[in-house]
Design an enzyme around this catalytic site. Sequence first.
Site, PDB file in Angstrom:
ATOM      1  N   LYS A 137       0.843  -1.199   0.000  1.00 16.43           N
ATOM      2  CA  LYS A 137       0.000   0.000   0.000  1.00 16.43           C
ATOM      3  C   LYS A 137       0.880   1.251   0.000  1.00 16.43           C
ATOM      4  O   LYS A 137       0.591   2.219  -0.707  1.00 16.43           O
ATOM      5  CB  LYS A 137      -0.925  -0.009   1.224  1.00 16.43           C
ATOM      6  CG  LYS A 137      -2.039  -1.030   1.087  1.00 16.43           C
ATOM      7  CD  LYS A 137      -2.803  -1.277   2.373  1.00 16.43           C
ATOM      8  CE  LYS A 137      -3.783  -2.426   2.160  1.00 16.43           C
ATOM      9  NZ  LYS A 137      -4.426  -2.915   3.378  1.00 16.43           N
ATOM     10  N   GLN A 180      -4.778  -1.754   9.527  1.00 19.80           N
ATOM     11  CA  GLN A 180      -4.502  -3.040   8.871  1.00 19.80           C
ATOM     12  C   GLN A 180      -4.968  -4.178   9.783  1.00 19.80           C
ATOM     13  O   GLN A 180      -4.530  -4.295  10.926  1.00 19.80           O
ATOM     14  CB  GLN A 180      -2.991  -3.154   8.583  1.00 19.80           C
ATOM     15  CG  GLN A 180      -2.598  -4.398   7.836  1.00 19.80           C
ATOM     16  CD  GLN A 180      -3.192  -4.461   6.416  1.00 19.80           C
ATOM     17  OE1 GLN A 180      -3.202  -3.470   5.695  1.00 19.80           O
ATOM     18  NE2 GLN A 180      -3.689  -5.621   6.020  1.00 19.80           N
ATOM     19  N   ASP A 230     -11.117   2.611   3.861  1.00 23.91           N
ATOM     20  CA  ASP A 230     -11.513   1.227   3.592  1.00 23.91           C
ATOM     21  C   ASP A 230     -13.022   1.073   3.427  1.00 23.91           C
ATOM     22  O   ASP A 230     -13.495  -0.008   3.083  1.00 23.91           O
ATOM     23  CB  ASP A 230     -11.063   0.345   4.766  1.00 23.91           C
ATOM     24  CG  ASP A 230     -10.007  -0.645   4.330  1.00 23.91           C
ATOM     25  OD1 ASP A 230      -9.791  -0.775   3.115  1.00 23.91           O
ATOM     26  OD2 ASP A 230      -9.415  -1.295   5.206  1.00 23.91           O
TER      27      ASP A 230
END
Length: 289
Positions: free
Chosen positions: A56, A100, A123
């Site tokens: 990422k 994460q 997200d």
Amino acid sequence: MSSIAQLLDGKALAQRMQAELAEQVKALQKQHGRAPGLAVLMVGDNPASAAYVRNKERACQTVGIVSFGTHFPAETTQAELEQTIWNLNHDDRVDGILVQLPLPDHLDSVALLNQIHPDKDADGLHPTNLGRLVRGEPGLRSCTPAGVMRLLAEYKIDVSGRQAVVVGRSILVGKPIAMLLLEADATVTIAHSRSPDLSALTCRADILIAAVGRQNLITAEMVKPGSVVVDVGINRVTDGTGKSRLVGDVDFSAVQPIAAYLTPVPGGVGAMTVTMLLHNTVWSYSQKF
Ligand SMILES: NC(=O)c1ccc[n+]([C@@H]2O[C@H](COP(=O)([O-])OP(=O)(O)OC[C@H]3O[C@@H](n4cnc5c(N)ncnc54)[C@H](OP(=O)(O)O)[C@@H]3O)[C@@H](O)[C@H]2O)c1
């Protein structure tokens, strides 16, 4: 005469989208004096998570998004992380925040995700954004489901009025994909581990989405000829020589002669997920002006 499914090339589309995002970021920076920023929080040293985070951060660099990555030791407390998220929520340089997953067992991941400001929820997993999705309102969409829809659109696959079957009902993948397909006017069936006779359901699918995490769950007999098969699953398997590789949930070589379109693993949906994260960060940034 037998034909072979056209591959839905997520890797190529992701590269094209990243090049476009890089241009957009350059223009936005010129216009507003700063680049978009993404903060990725990682806790502990799960090697798979570390690889995802590196990926990422590299992607951010490629398109010119500033990353505010923070790596915390495994024993970090809930309160410390909540404070960090509070700070990032109030930091004007940060447009997207991502925790994460998975987190170490002592941490409450749902409570942490709920702390992220909905407008910085890169997200798309915050209840406000999932609620916006259900209501059909604009908002941040979860990356993998949004990536699937973008990939279908790229190949001009119209889902309107067609039978879509989603196998898997997680908050991360199955449910939001089903909602996006519904939003695009598909007739949607959601199957899961308690669905009897999965094959009877999948055989009706014009569009079949497999999001389970089980190798070869979808066999050739379960696929309608001429359908679109999207394999979201990621499974690491080891062959006889001890070499490991990634496969999806679909028996790829058996299904390829039956489906009209099929995503490869790797190089299909997975490649799109990170790109949609970058897209979401730029979208959040652009909403501020
Ligand atoms: N490509 C990407 O970028 C990406 C991103 C995220 C996830 N993934 C992959 O996608 C897969 C799914 O991820 P997830 O987070 O949604 O997993 P998850 O939370 O474990 O959910 C799996 C779903 O599959 C269902 N299921 C399990 N066994 C089944 C069976 N035999 N028949 C039908 N349904 C069954 C479960 O049903 P119940 O609800 O009844 O338990 C559950 O809804 C994983 O392989 C993951 O690695 C890929």
